[in-house]
Scaffold this motif. Structure first.
Motif, PDB file in Angstrom:
ATOM      1  N   LEU A  59     -40.966  10.951 -58.834  1.00  0.00           N
ATOM      2  CA  LEU A  59     -39.747  10.567 -59.546  1.00  0.00           C
ATOM      3  C   LEU A  59     -38.648  11.608 -59.358  1.00  0.00           C
ATOM      4  O   LEU A  59     -37.468  11.261 -59.211  1.00  0.00           O
ATOM      5  N   ASP A  60     -39.029  12.902 -59.365  1.00  0.00           N
ATOM      6  CA  ASP A  60     -38.035  13.960 -59.147  1.00  0.00           C
ATOM      7  C   ASP A  60     -37.394  13.828 -57.764  1.00  0.00           C
ATOM      8  O   ASP A  60     -36.189  14.035 -57.599  1.00  0.00           O
ATOM      9  N   ARG A  61     -38.224  13.485 -56.760  1.00  0.00           N
ATOM     10  CA  ARG A  61     -37.704  13.299 -55.406  1.00  0.00           C
ATOM     11  C   ARG A  61     -36.718  12.137 -55.369  1.00  0.00           C
ATOM     12  O   ARG A  61     -35.686  12.190 -54.702  1.00  0.00           O
ATOM     13  N   LEU A  62     -37.049  11.101 -56.128  1.00  0.00           N
ATOM     14  CA  LEU A  62     -36.162   9.938 -56.192  1.00  0.00           C
ATOM     15  C   LEU A  62     -34.838  10.301 -56.863  1.00  0.00           C
ATOM     16  O   LEU A  62     -33.757   9.920 -56.388  1.00  0.00           O
ATOM     17  N   LEU A  63     -34.922  11.049 -57.959  1.00  0.00           N
ATOM     18  CA  LEU A  63     -33.716  11.420 -58.698  1.00  0.00           C
ATOM     19  C   LEU A  63     -32.848  12.406 -57.923  1.00  0.00           C
ATOM     20  O   LEU A  63     -31.627  12.429 -58.084  1.00  0.00           O
ATOM     21  N   ALA A  64     -33.487  13.223 -57.074  1.00  0.00           N
ATOM     22  CA  ALA A  64     -32.744  14.243 -56.335  1.00  0.00           C
ATOM     23  C   ALA A  64     -32.142  13.721 -55.041  1.00  0.00           C
ATOM     24  O   ALA A  64     -31.370  14.414 -54.385  1.00  0.00           O
ATOM     25  N   ALA A  65     -32.517  12.485 -54.670  1.00  0.00           N
ATOM     26  CA  ALA A  65     -32.039  11.926 -53.400  1.00  0.00           C
ATOM     27  C   ALA A  65     -30.513  11.824 -53.410  1.00  0.00           C
ATOM     28  O   ALA A  65     -29.921  11.312 -54.361  1.00  0.00           O
ATOM     29  N   ARG A  66     -29.875  12.291 -52.320  1.00  0.00           N
ATOM     30  CA  ARG A  66     -28.416  12.233 -52.217  1.00  0.00           C
ATOM     31  C   ARG A  66     -27.966  11.131 -51.248  1.00  0.00           C
ATOM     32  O   ARG A  66     -26.945  10.504 -51.459  1.00  0.00           O
ATOM     33  N   ALA A  67     -28.727  10.941 -50.201  1.00  0.00           N
ATOM     34  CA  ALA A  67     -28.359   9.925 -49.208  1.00  0.00           C
ATOM     35  C   ALA A  67     -29.187   8.660 -49.418  1.00  0.00           C
ATOM     36  O   ALA A  67     -30.311   8.732 -49.917  1.00  0.00           O
ATOM     37  N   PRO A  68     -28.648   7.497 -49.050  1.00  0.00           N
ATOM     38  CA  PRO A  68     -29.402   6.237 -49.212  1.00  0.00           C
ATOM     39  C   PRO A  68     -30.762   6.272 -48.538  1.00  0.00           C
ATOM     40  O   PRO A  68     -31.736   5.725 -49.053  1.00  0.00           O
ATOM     41  N   GLY A  69     -30.855   6.940 -47.355  1.00  0.00           N
ATOM     42  CA  GLY A  69     -32.130   7.026 -46.656  1.00  0.00           C
ATOM     43  C   GLY A  69     -33.166   7.803 -47.449  1.00  0.00           C
ATOM     44  O   GLY A  69     -34.346   7.417 -47.493  1.00  0.00           O
ATOM     45  N   GLU A  70     -32.744   8.895 -48.117  1.00  0.00           N
ATOM     46  CA  GLU A  70     -33.657   9.695 -48.943  1.00  0.00           C
ATOM     47  C   GLU A  70     -34.147   8.880 -50.134  1.00  0.00           C
ATOM     48  O   GLU A  70     -35.324   8.929 -50.496  1.00  0.00           O
ATOM     49  N   PHE A  71     -33.229   8.140 -50.731  1.00  0.00           N
ATOM     50  CA  PHE A  71     -33.607   7.319 -51.884  1.00  0.00           C
ATOM     51  C   PHE A  71     -34.615   6.246 -51.477  1.00  0.00           C
ATOM     52  O   PHE A  71     -35.612   6.003 -52.162  1.00  0.00           O
ATOM     53  N   ALA A  72     -34.348   5.592 -50.334  1.00  0.00           N
ATOM     54  CA  ALA A  72     -35.252   4.543 -49.856  1.00  0.00           C
ATOM     55  C   ALA A  72     -36.634   5.104 -49.566  1.00  0.00           C
ATOM     56  O   ALA A  72     -37.657   4.472 -49.871  1.00  0.00           O
ATOM     57  N   GLU A  73     -36.678   6.314 -48.970  1.00  0.00           N
ATOM     58  CA  GLU A  73     -37.968   6.932 -48.674  1.00  0.00           C
ATOM     59  C   GLU A  73     -38.713   7.295 -49.961  1.00  0.00           C
ATOM     60  O   GLU A  73     -39.925   7.089 -50.075  1.00  0.00           O
ATOM     61  N   GLY A  74     -37.976   7.815 -50.955  1.00  0.00           N
ATOM     62  CA  GLY A  74     -38.601   8.151 -52.234  1.00  0.00           C
ATOM     63  C   GLY A  74     -39.162   6.928 -52.933  1.00  0.00           C
ATOM     64  O   GLY A  74     -40.263   6.969 -53.491  1.00  0.00           O
ATOM     65  N   TRP A  75     -38.420   5.829 -52.889  1.00  0.00           N
ATOM     66  CA  TRP A  75     -38.896   4.599 -53.537  1.00  0.00           C
ATOM     67  C   TRP A  75     -40.095   4.019 -52.782  1.00  0.00           C
ATOM     68  O   TRP A  75     -41.008   3.466 -53.395  1.00  0.00           O
ATOM     69  N   ARG A  76     -40.095   4.170 -51.451  1.00  0.00           N
ATOM     70  CA  ARG A  76     -41.224   3.671 -50.657  1.00  0.00           C
ATOM     71  C   ARG A  76     -42.501   4.409 -51.040  1.00  0.00           C
ATOM     72  O   ARG A  76     -43.573   3.795 -51.158  1.00  0.00           O
ATOM     73  N   ARG A  77     -42.403   5.736 -51.249  1.00  0.00           N
ATOM     74  CA  ARG A  77     -43.578   6.518 -51.636  1.00  0.00           C
ATOM     75  C   ARG A  77     -44.141   6.025 -52.969  1.00  0.00           C
ATOM     76  O   ARG A  77     -45.352   5.912 -53.144  1.00  0.00           O
ATOM     77  N   ILE A  78     -43.250   5.757 -53.928  1.00  0.00           N
ATOM     78  CA  ILE A  78     -43.702   5.248 -55.231  1.00  0.00           C
ATOM     79  C   ILE A  78     -44.333   3.873 -55.066  1.00  0.00           C
ATOM     80  O   ILE A  78     -45.395   3.591 -55.626  1.00  0.00           O
ATOM     81  N   SER A  79     -43.698   3.004 -54.295  1.00  0.00           N
ATOM     82  CA  SER A  79     -44.221   1.646 -54.102  1.00  0.00           C
ATOM     83  C   SER A  79     -45.593   1.667 -53.454  1.00  0.00           C
ATOM     84  O   SER A  79     -46.494   0.919 -53.840  1.00  0.00           O
TER      85      SER A  79
END
Length: 574
Positions: free
Chosen positions: A268-288
């Motif tokens: 969740l911290d990785r998701l919240l810290a994401a600055r670029a759309p690609g980082e956010f997508a990767e963080g959400w993929r890990r959770i999924s």
């Protein structure tokens, strides 16, 4: 299920919901029913031990002990065992409280136990201390090592709880000590396990939900299923071994839970810290990809809820739309509306709030968003008063107005199961805090600081001094109440609250500090999209929690059935 199957699947059963606790209960039930260790025909029967004890007159006879009737026997016991009254095989002693008015009786070198001390399980020390004079001038007695103690009364679950005394000590009148005069034949540890196995039965003697205590007569008349002495030793050794295994399994499960929590927080911290759309997508993929692992228990879903709220107010939950009217224009419209209200004498002109400094903004906002002080979005921020201070009485509903206190304000929802009403004159005394539909209410005092809900009723009502009324500018297409409610319940706003609380006699938030809360304000249409998305995701969280809770309940019922069948607790009373 056969006993061998049970032991072969011991670790698997421990992983069931509440599994280790149920295993502990099962072990004790098997032990006291003669099913944990094999019987040996060469063992001297328990009946012979009891006869020897009675002939030796080591236990003082008492008229308080009642003969055992056949209809009392709860289950069959193996050959060689015997049902006995506890008072026939163990001496019973209780204690007293030396006079608290005499300081010479206290703070000496003699340990002195109270009922709460039994919660240690094994007692190696205690806080209470009395002097030799306190011992001599009261009914206190020194209890020997390996006395089994039972609490006659006490708070919560204490009544009926037992412990092993591993030191010499005195006790007060809320405890009874059970002392074996012949430890070779009547092992204290076996009695401890027996009483633990019958904890609920003992409490039910005086009523589980009642506060009536036990007494020495009740304890002395407790039925004990007594095995031969050699079998007592085998039972104690086996129980100790299995309980140690339970301890290991419990520690392993705790490490597993902590590891999962760390993994969840990191994701969740990785998701919240994401600055670029690609980082956010990767963080959400890990959770999924690891969703079933991260969220396999209802208590884990809370962290997901908080992350959803945090993502929402950071502008990461829904896409931005460049065609949306930016928040800077919204703020200009809000300011113009406030000026109109001042001109129409509907509100008073407020002192201007200082602009938000860079260090006040905890994160960067998307394009089109704007940081705004809460006070600049509101026509009123105030709190109520205490009826007692105003000489106002509580009354029946038909004679008064609804009165909201901090007890009624939950997170997101009002709790009006037990509404309060005060005299109508309270509104004449405190007109400023009369509620309107869609006012936001926030708890500002004590442990419930930060709980926020919307007053969604038409009833005439007022509030007390522990509740803050936040009335935002009420004009269409400026502020979405659902978005603001999500913000108030988000981790970032909660952190504002705890940073700004005044901690004197009781923690509280001031109106001035609340008005200075920095609010991340999106365009109005994005506020609506965010509110809709949060509601959708919270509904999914509700369903996930409900599904996990049902699964846990099913697992617990299955485990209880295993306990019932394996321990033989379903066998009929004779």
């Amino acid at each position: 299920m056969k006993l061998e199957t049970f032991f072969d699947n011991f670790e698997l059963l421990a992983d069931a919901p509440n599994g280790v606790q149920k295993l502990r209960e099962m072990i004790l039930q098997l032990a006291v029913r003669g099913k944990l260790v094999p019987q040996d025909a060469n063992d001297e029967p328990a009946g012979v031990l009891v006869e020897k004890l009675m002939k030796g007159k080591k236990i003082k006879k008492t008229n308080d002990l009642i003969p055992i009737h056949e209809n009392e026997i709860p289950y069959e016991i193996p050959v060689g065992w015997k049902w006995v009254r506890l008072g026939n095989i163990f001496s019973l002693k209780t204690g007293a409280t030396p006079s608290t008015k005499n300081l010479n009786y206290w703070n000496g070198n003699i340990r002195w136990l109270k009922s709460g001390d039994v919660n240690q399980g094994k007692i190696f020390d205690c806080e209470g201390r009395i002097t030799e004079k306190g011992l001599e001038n009261s009914n206190c007695k020194i209890l020997p090592i390996d006395s089994v103690l039972i609490a006659l009364n006490g708070q919560g679950k204490t009544r009926g709880t037992v412990a092993m005394l591993r030191i010499e000590a005195a006790c007060n009148q809320s405890l009874v000590a059970m002392i074996s005069e012949n430890k070779e034949d009547f092992i204290p540890e076996y009695l401890l396990f027996y009483l633990k196995a019958n904890y609920m039965n003992i409490r039910n003697i005086t009523g589980h939900k009642q506060r009536r205590g036990l007494n020495m007569k009740i304890v002395g008349n407790l039925l004990v299923a007594l095995p031969p002495s050699n079998e007592q030793y085998r039972i104690v050794a086996r129980v100790d071994h299995l309980m140690s295994l339970c301890d290991e399994l419990e520690a392993r499960q705790q490490k597993k839970r902590e590891s999962r929590a760390r993994l969840n927080n990191a994701a969740l911290d990785r998701l919240l810290a994401a600055r670029a759309p690609g980082e956010f997508a990767e963080g959400w993929r890990r959770i999924s990809d690891n969703f079933d692992l991260l969220y396999d228990a209802p208590e884990n879903v809370g962290a997901l809820r908080q992350a959803i709220l945090q993502l929402a107010v950071m502008g990461k939950l829904v896409a931005q739309d460049a065609s949306d009217e930016p928040a800077s224009v919204l703020l200009e419209k809000i300011e113009a509306e406030k000026e109109n209200l001042v001109r129409d004498k509907k509100i008073k002109k407020a002192e201007p709030l200082p602009p938000i400094e860079m260090e006040e903004a905890p994160f960067d906002l998307p394009n089109g968003w704007q940081w705004a002080k809460l006070g600049n979005l509101c026509e009123l921020i105030t709190k109520g008063s205490s009826p007692k201070w105003q000489g106002v009485n509580y009354v029946e509903p038909e004679n008064g107005i609804l009165f909201i206190t901090s007890e009624n304000v939950g997170s997101y929802l009002l709790n009006l199961k037990e509404p309060k009403y005060v005299e109508k004159k309270f509104n004449e005394i405190e007109p400023r805090s009369i509620l309107k539909q869609n006012d936001i209410l926030m708890n500002i005092v004590g442990a419930s600081i930060g709980r926020t809900a919307i007053y969604d009723r038409n009833d005439i009502a007022n509030i007390n001094q522990a509740v803050c009324l936040i009335r935002v500018i009420d004009k269409q297409n400026l502020l979405n109440l659902r978005y603001l409610l999500h913000f108030f319940n988000s981790p970032i706003c909660i952190s504002f609250m705890f940073d700004k609380q005044v901690d004197n006699a009781r923690a509280n938030l001031s109106m001035g500090n609340i008005s200075k809360f920095p609010v991340p304000l999106p365009p109005y249409l994005e506020q609506e999209r965010i509110a809709d998305k949060v509601n959708q995701l919270m509904s999914l969280c509700d369903n996930l929690e409900a599904s996990l809770s049902r699964s846990q309940a099913d697992g617990e019922r299955l485990m209880e059935e295993v306990v019932r069948v394996v321990s033989g607790a379903d066998c009929k009373s004779k």
